[in-house]
Structure formats: structure tokens, C-alpha cells
Design an enzyme around this catalytic site. Structure first.
Site, PDB file in Angstrom:
ATOM      1  N   CYS A   1      -0.756   5.422  43.273  1.00 17.40           N
ATOM      2  CA  CYS A   1      -1.093   6.682  42.485  1.00 17.40           C
ATOM      3  C   CYS A   1      -0.232   7.402  41.240  1.00 17.40           C
ATOM      4  O   CYS A   1      -0.528   7.923  40.333  1.00 17.40           O
ATOM      5  CB  CYS A   1      -1.348   7.972  43.515  1.00 17.40           C
ATOM      6  SG  CYS A   1       0.009   8.142  44.678  1.00 17.40           S
TER       7      CYS A   1
ATOM      8  N   GLU B   1      -3.919  14.575  48.281  1.00 16.99           N
ATOM      9  CA  GLU B   1      -2.969  13.950  47.253  1.00 16.99           C
ATOM     10  C   GLU B   1      -3.958  13.144  46.505  1.00 16.99           C
ATOM     11  O   GLU B   1      -4.496  12.253  47.078  1.00 16.99           O
ATOM     12  CB  GLU B   1      -2.143  12.799  48.326  1.00 16.99           C
ATOM     13  CG  GLU B   1      -1.177  13.459  49.169  1.00 16.99           C
ATOM     14  CD  GLU B   1      -0.052  14.355  48.416  1.00 16.99           C
ATOM     15  OE1 GLU B   1       0.335  14.173  47.456  1.00 16.99           O
ATOM     16  OE2 GLU B   1       0.606  15.111  49.075  1.00 16.99           O
TER      17      GLU B   1
ATOM     18  N   LYS C   1      -9.720   7.997  59.309  1.00 17.48           N
ATOM     19  CA  LYS C   1     -10.768   7.190  58.604  1.00 17.48           C
ATOM     20  C   LYS C   1     -10.151   6.586  57.590  1.00 17.48           C
ATOM     21  O   LYS C   1      -9.670   6.708  56.388  1.00 17.48           O
ATOM     22  CB  LYS C   1     -12.112   7.974  58.249  1.00 17.48           C
ATOM     23  CG  LYS C   1     -13.239   6.875  57.577  1.00 17.48           C
ATOM     24  CD  LYS C   1     -14.035   7.261  56.653  1.00 17.48           C
ATOM     25  CE  LYS C   1     -13.682   6.965  55.494  1.00 17.48           C
ATOM     26  NZ  LYS C   1     -13.650   5.837  55.128  1.00 17.48           N
TER      27      LYS C   1
ATOM     28  N   GLU D   1      -7.710   7.991  35.044  1.00 17.53           N
ATOM     29  CA  GLU D   1      -6.852   6.992  35.712  1.00 17.53           C
ATOM     30  C   GLU D   1      -7.589   5.676  35.849  1.00 17.53           C
ATOM     31  O   GLU D   1      -8.850   5.485  36.459  1.00 17.53           O
ATOM     32  CB  GLU D   1      -6.817   7.667  37.206  1.00 17.53           C
ATOM     33  CG  GLU D   1      -5.918   6.779  38.085  1.00 17.53           C
ATOM     34  CD  GLU D   1      -5.750   7.138  39.517  1.00 17.53           C
ATOM     35  OE1 GLU D   1      -6.690   7.668  40.104  1.00 17.53           O
ATOM     36  OE2 GLU D   1      -4.571   7.453  40.031  1.00 17.53           O
TER      37      GLU D   1
HETATM   38  P1  NAP Z   1     -11.744   7.432  47.276  1.00 15.54           P
HETATM   39  O1  NAP Z   1     -12.965   6.888  46.799  1.00 15.54           O
HETATM   40  O2  NAP Z   1     -11.497   8.886  46.786  1.00 15.54           O
HETATM   41  O3  NAP Z   1     -11.634   7.183  48.642  1.00 15.54           O
HETATM   42  C1  NAP Z   1     -10.503   7.637  49.621  1.00 15.54           C
HETATM   43  C2  NAP Z   1     -11.280   7.803  50.926  1.00 15.54           C
HETATM   44  O4  NAP Z   1     -12.270   8.898  50.813  1.00 15.54           O
HETATM   45  C3  NAP Z   1     -11.899   6.659  51.446  1.00 15.54           C
HETATM   46  O5  NAP Z   1     -11.728   6.492  52.884  1.00 15.54           O
HETATM   47  C4  NAP Z   1     -13.392   7.039  51.024  1.00 15.54           C
HETATM   48  O6  NAP Z   1     -14.273   6.334  52.074  1.00 15.54           O
HETATM   49  C5  NAP Z   1     -13.173   8.427  51.387  1.00 15.54           C
HETATM   50  N1  NAP Z   1     -14.516   9.082  50.760  1.00 15.54           N
HETATM   51  C6  NAP Z   1     -15.203   8.845  49.907  1.00 15.54           C
HETATM   52  N2  NAP Z   1     -16.119  10.000  49.679  1.00 15.54           N
HETATM   53  C7  NAP Z   1     -15.719  10.695  50.448  1.00 15.54           C
HETATM   54  C8  NAP Z   1     -16.490  12.177  50.871  1.00 15.54           C
HETATM   55  N3  NAP Z   1     -17.433  12.659  50.157  1.00 15.54           N
HETATM   56  N4  NAP Z   1     -16.010  12.691  51.867  1.00 15.54           N
HETATM   57  C9  NAP Z   1     -14.999  12.390  52.665  1.00 15.54           C
HETATM   58  N5  NAP Z   1     -14.305  11.221  52.303  1.00 15.54           N
HETATM   59  C10 NAP Z   1     -14.989  10.444  51.305  1.00 15.54           C
HETATM   60  O7  NAP Z   1     -10.496   6.845  46.587  1.00 15.54           O
HETATM   61  P2  NAP Z   1     -10.132   5.163  46.782  1.00 15.54           P
HETATM   62  O8  NAP Z   1     -10.877   4.806  45.602  1.00 15.54           O
HETATM   63  O9  NAP Z   1     -10.319   4.703  48.011  1.00 15.54           O
HETATM   64  O10 NAP Z   1      -8.580   5.299  46.222  1.00 15.54           O
HETATM   65  C11 NAP Z   1      -8.117   5.237  44.944  1.00 15.54           C
HETATM   66  C12 NAP Z   1      -7.804   6.751  44.542  1.00 15.54           C
HETATM   67  O11 NAP Z   1      -6.541   7.302  45.498  1.00 15.54           O
HETATM   68  C13 NAP Z   1      -7.094   6.710  43.243  1.00 15.54           C
HETATM   69  O12 NAP Z   1      -7.706   7.935  42.433  1.00 15.54           O
HETATM   70  C14 NAP Z   1      -5.598   7.226  43.583  1.00 15.54           C
HETATM   71  O13 NAP Z   1      -4.942   7.759  42.352  1.00 15.54           O
HETATM   72  C15 NAP Z   1      -5.678   7.853  44.695  1.00 15.54           C
HETATM   73  N6  NAP Z   1      -4.215   7.660  45.460  1.00 15.54           N
HETATM   74  C16 NAP Z   1      -3.498   9.092  45.456  1.00 15.54           C
HETATM   75  C17 NAP Z   1      -2.490   9.004  46.096  1.00 15.54           C
HETATM   76  C18 NAP Z   1      -1.420  10.112  46.447  1.00 15.54           C
HETATM   77  O14 NAP Z   1      -0.695  10.174  47.002  1.00 15.54           O
HETATM   78  N7  NAP Z   1      -1.647  11.027  45.046  1.00 15.54           N
HETATM   79  C19 NAP Z   1      -2.048   7.723  46.731  1.00 15.54           C
HETATM   80  C20 NAP Z   1      -2.829   6.661  46.758  1.00 15.54           C
HETATM   81  C21 NAP Z   1      -4.067   6.631  46.100  1.00 15.54           C
HETATM   82  P3  NAP Z   1     -14.845   4.903  51.767  1.00 15.54           P
HETATM   83  O15 NAP Z   1     -14.103   4.403  50.488  1.00 15.54           O
HETATM   84  O16 NAP Z   1     -14.596   4.168  52.857  1.00 15.54           O
HETATM   85  O17 NAP Z   1     -16.225   4.715  51.181  1.00 15.54           O
END
Ligand code: NAP
Ligand code: MG
Length: 503
Positions: free
Chosen positions: A310, A276, A202, A407
Site C-alpha cells: 500500500c 487502512e 476474514k 493505484e
Molecule cells: P479489496 O478488494 O478491498 O479487499 C480487501 C478485503 O475486503 C478482502 O478480504 C475482500 O474479500 C474484502 N471485501 C471485498 N468487498 C467487500 C465488501 N463489500 N465488504 C466487506 N469486505 C469486502 O482489496 P484487495 O484487492 O484485497 O487489496 C489491495 C488493496 O489493499 C490495495 O488498494 C491496497 O492499497 C490496499 N492495502 C492497504 C494497506 C494499508 O495499510 N493502507 C495495506 C495493504 C493493502 P475478497 O477479496 O476475499 O473477495
């Protein structure tokens, strides 16, 4: 700030109009979602819609999981060498498609074209190539065990033939964020597939376009139906997927908050999980460092992909006596950055992903200033319909300030000072995160001492953001659980079976 409308852009959009008819990839076929609900995909550089994407229903998620479960046996029977071949074939198809994929990613995600080509597309290609070779090298062990022979007259040892095999964990739910969509998808797919797992992927609701294109290339590469399935939609669909009883393992990249909720859901049925998550990584500059390189590195890391990485070193910790010099140079670089659409060849800093994200970043800046941070550069609105944020550097002396702890995921650098090595280490570790750190000093002994005191999965010394699949990438503390990259990254997708045969 102008948006190019070159031929390649127009062609991409036209081709995409075909792609948007694709719907969901389930069991090797593109199918329409069973719900009528759609999400609008927006170009963050213009604020204009690019496409409507299907929101999968819970029934669609179920169909995708069933397809992945049914495909497990046939995928297990594909020989390791053939799996290697398929992954390599996919890497070639992606590389050949670099022009289309990279422009599509710029339109959808907003990063600069060079970054889309180098990081998103070639990063995905190299990741696939690295993992492809593991298929033929994932072997168990033969073990000389000490158990006594229970049979009459039996002796200790030598009575059994004992060995272990590495078996695929099963069906993987891969849930990924919007910052580097293709790389995030591939960093789950590649180790899962070489290990013999099947996958339901997804993408983030904001950035599904290159993932759908990837689906076409997966079919073209010849992966059997059901081995990779793609469902689009928002967090509710992510949650339905993660909670589905047919999922054996969740591989997630995203925010720490979502990671916690996924771990809790997965815990209910003891699914395997790798997470991650977020970071608040420090870049530490000692007074003996190459200050020019350190300053360039600090600016480069935090403004790369508009701060939406990240591992971005979003806290700059500078030894007091070189503070002015380092800050002046970082601000000079920030002030010279050309802001614009990623398709504009002059642009160095693109927009953030969405209006919501821009509002979030600006509110962090406001609240930092209100609680005493000094704005060194940036902060101002960028007049545009796109979601641009000016590169911002804040001087923050309170280590407990929100801007030093949370963050932001935007082009915002918080700078603080230290006097001693001990203080530098204490400040660096003064966060719930533990993803990465970059350390600048010419003193070898100090480099070793400080590097070994940093609580983070990756430490770079006199460099920054040097990533390679042969290295384990892991978040300590609240930055994650489990490993990506290296042999350990593949082992996250297998489980051993120990076999003992009485001889
Ligand atoms: P996010 O809001 O946590 O969303 C990530 C994914 O999870 C999206 O596909 C989202 O869907 C989905 N999602 C949301 N709520 C969920 C739930 N309750 N159950 C299952 N899936 C769910 O993160 P983001 O805002 O997209 O990305 C930014 C974050 O990613 C930052 O905190 C960044 O640090 C982190 N990141 C970490 C790494 C690493 O390798 N450590 C790499 C890149 C990014 P939708 O958004 O489609 O609603
Ligand atoms: Mg989201």
C-alpha cells in the site's frame, strides 16, 4: 523461470492437505461450512491450484459472530498480564513455525522467500510482541472535576471522586487483503485482543492458507474458545460480516473503493471503523540528494512484493537537472531484477497475486502508453503460466494521467519531473491519496520544509519503508481513517467509561 520442488515444498503441500480439511474456526473448533461452495486457491507462480477452501455461508458468519459475542465476558475476565502472556506465546509459536509458514505464504501469495520470512512471519512476530505489553498499560485517568456539590451546603470542587476506565469496544470484524496476509491479520488481532475485544477474521479469498495455519497456532497458544474466529470466503462474506448487527467495530485493510462501501455499511448502525486503504505515494528526489541511494530506494520500494504494497512509492518525482541520471539507474536496476518463483533462491521479483490482477496491471500500462507515457523499460509479457509482470518504468509528464492518480498495485513506476521546491510539493500532493512519501535531499532546512508540507500519514526523509509499531501508521485523505501502531492504535479498540461518585 523455474519452480523449485524442494522437499520443503512437497512437505508443505502435504501438510496443507491436512490443513485444508480444517474449514472454519468457530468457537475454538474447526467446523465445516454449512454451504458446499468452495474457492480454489491458486499458486500465482504456476497458475496451478493449491487447495479448495470453504466459502462460509451467512449462517456461518452468524455463528462466528455469536461465538465472539459469547466469549466477550470470559475474555474480559482474563487478566491483562495473562493476555500479554498469550500474545507472547502466540508470537513464539509463529516464530517456531517460520519455515512452514513462510513457504506456505510464498506458495499462496507469490512473494520471495526472504520477504515472506522477514516481513510476513517476523513482522507478525514483532507486531504481536509490541502490542502484548499494552495489555498491562491500558489505564484510564483519575480526574479532579470542578462541578459544584448539588447537596445543601455543598461547595465547588472536591465533592466527587471522578475517574475513567478504558473498556473493550466489543466484537471486531477484521477484514484483510492478500498482499501481506499474516501481517494484516495480526495488525488487527493484536491490538484488538490486548484491548479485550473478541474477533471474527476474514482473510482475502486468494490468500487464506497462512491465516488457517494461524488459527491452529491460536488454539495451541491457549486462547479461550470464541475469542478468535476465522471465516473464509469472498467479498460477499466480508460484507455479511461487516453488516452483522453483532459486530461493534470493523477493522479493514484493502482498497479505497471497498473501504468506502464498508464505511457506508458501518454508518447504518454506527459501528466503529478503522480503514487502512490505498496509496499513490511519491518519492521526491532533489538535485542535492545522494542520487545512487535515492534511485536504489525508488526501485526497491516499487518492486518489493511485485509492487503490491500500500505504501509503495509508485510516483517518482525527480528534479529536472538530475532526471537522466536517476532514471538511468532505476531502469538499470529494474532490468537486472531476476523474475521467478519466490521459492527460487535467485528470484527477486515474484508474480502478482492473480490472473485478474496481472490483466489489471497490464491494462494500466497499455492505457498509460496510449495516453502519451513513454515506456522506459518493461511492459512486455513474461512468458509463463504464472502471473508475472516485468518491472516497468514509465515517463509521464501529465500529472492528471490515470497512471499518476490511480493505484496500480503492481511493479509499475511512473516518473515525472519538477523544477522548484514548490512544484515538487504541489505534484506530491496532487492525488486523492495520502498514505506515505519518501523525500531525498541533503539540505536539512529543505527536508523540514518539504516534509511538513506533504499531505501524508508517513514521511520518510533519505529513507523509505521504515516501519515500526511504535509509530502511528495512518492514511490521510482517501488513504484511510484511524490509526494502526503506537498507543493510538490500541486506543482504536477501547472506549472510555467516565465514572463520577459523590463523596
Ligand atoms: P479489496 O478488494 O478491498 O479487499 C480487501 C478485503 O475486503 C478482502 O478480504 C475482500 O474479500 C474484502 N471485501 C471485498 N468487498 C467487500 C465488501 N463489500 N465488504 C466487506 N469486505 C469486502 O482489496 P484487495 O484487492 O484485497 O487489496 C489491495 C488493496 O489493499 C490495495 O488498494 C491496497 O492499497 C490496499 N492495502 C492497504 C494497506 C494499508 O495499510 N493502507 C495495506 C495493504 C493493502 P475478497 O477479496 O476475499 O473477495
Ligand atoms: Mg479481493
Amino acid at each position: 523461470m523455474t519452480i523449485h520442488s524442494s522437499d520443503s515444498t512437497t512437505r508443505t503441500l502435504e501438510e496443507y492437505r491436512l490443513a485444508r480439511q480444517l474449514g472454519l474456526l468457530i468457537d475454538g473448533k474447526w467446523v465445516e461450512a454449512t454451504s458446499d461452495s468452495t474457492s480454489v486457491v491458486v499458486n500465482p507462480a504456476t497458475g496451478l491450484p493449491l487447495a479448495n477452501i470453504a466459502n462460509a455461508s451467512v449462517a456461518d458468519v452468524d455463528a462466528a459472530v455469536q461465538a465472539a459475542r459469547s466469549a466477550r465476558e470470559s475474555w474480559r475476565r482474563v487478566s491483562p498480564a495473562q493476555r500479554t502472556h498469550l500474545l507472547w506465546k502466540l508470537s513464539e509459536l509463529i516464530e517456531n513455525d517460520i519455515d512452514y509458514l513462510s513457504v506456505l505464504e510464498v506458495l499462496n501469495q507469490g512473494k520471495t522467500l526472504d520477504l515472506a520470512r522477514g516481513l510476513d512471519v517476523m513482522g507478525s512476530v514483532e507486531t504481536l510482541r509490541y502490542y502484548s505489553g499494552w495489555a498491562t498499560k491500558l489505564n484510564g485517568t483519575t480526574n479532579r472535576i470542578s462541578a459544584a456539590d448539588e447537596r445543601p451546603g455543598g461547595s465547588i470542587g472536591e465533592a466527587y471522586h471522578a475517574f475513567s476506565t478504558l473498556e473493550p469496544v466489543g466484537v471486531v470484524a477484521a477484514v484483510v487483503p492478500w498482499n501481506v496476509p499474516l501481517v494484516m491479520a495480526i495488525s488487527k488481532l493484536a491490538p484488538a485482543l490486548v484491548a479485550g475485544c473478541t474477533v471474527v477474521l476474514k482473510p482475502a479469498v486468494e490468500t487464506p492458507l497462512t491465516t488457517l495455519r494461524l488459527g491452529q497456532l491460536i488454539i495451541e497458544a491457549g486462547f479461550p474458545p470464541g475469542v478468535v474466529n476465522i471465516v473464509t470466503g469472498g467479498g460477499d462474506i466480508g460484507a455479511a460480516l461487516v453488516g452483522h448487527p453483532g459486530i461493534d467495530k470493523v477493522a479493514f485493510t484493502g482498497s479505497t473503493a471497498t473501504g468506502r462501501s464498508i464505511a457506508a455499511t458501518a454508518g447504518q448502525s454506527l459501528k466503529r471503523v478503522t480503514l487502512e486503504l490505498g496509496g499513490k505515494s511519491p518519492l521526491i528526489v532533489f538535485n542535492d540528494a545522494d542520487l545512487e541511494q535515492a534511485a536504489q530506494s525508488a526501485a526497491w520500494s516499487i518492486f518489493l512484493n511485485a509492487g503490491q504494497m500500500c505504501f509503495a512509492t509508485s510516483r517518482l518525482l525527480v528534479q529536472k537537472d538530475v532526471r537522466e541520471q536517476v532514471i538511468a539507474r532505476v531502469c538499470e536496476i529494474a532490468g537486472e531484477l531476476k523474475i521467478g518463483s519466490g521459492l527460487d533462491s535467485e528470484a527477486e521479483l515474484g508474480p502478482v497475486i492473480s490472473e485478474r490482477q496481472r490483466a489489471r496491471v497490464l491494462s494500466y500500462i497499455d492505457s498509460a502508453v496510449q495516453s502519451g507515457a513513454e515506456m522506459l523499460i518493461g511492459g512486455a509479457q513474461v512468458p509463463s503460466n504464472g502471473f508475472f509482470v516485468a518491472p516497468t518504468v514509465l515517463s509521464v509528464e501529465d500529472p492528471a494521467a490515470r497512471i499518476m492518480q490511480e493505484e496500480v498495485f503492481g511493479p509499475v513506476l511512473a516518473v515525472s519531473t519538477f523544477e522548484t521546491e514548490e512544484e515538487a510539493i504541489r505534484l506530491a500532493n496532487n492525488t486523492e491519496y495520502g498514505l506515505a512519501a519518501s523525500l531525498w535531499t541533503q539540505d536539512l532546512a529543505r527536508a523540514h520544509t518539504v516534509a511538513s508540507s506533504i499531505e501524508a500519514g508517513t514521511v520518510w526523509v533519505n529513507c523509505n519503508v521504515v516501519l515500526d509499531e511504535s509509530q502511528p501508521f495512518t492514511g490521510w485523505k482517501q488513504s484511510g481513517l484511524g490509526i494502526e501502531g503506537s498507543r493510538s492504535g490500541v486506543e482504536e479498540y477501547v472506549q472510555p467509561r467516565a465514572v463520577v461518585i459523590a463523596t
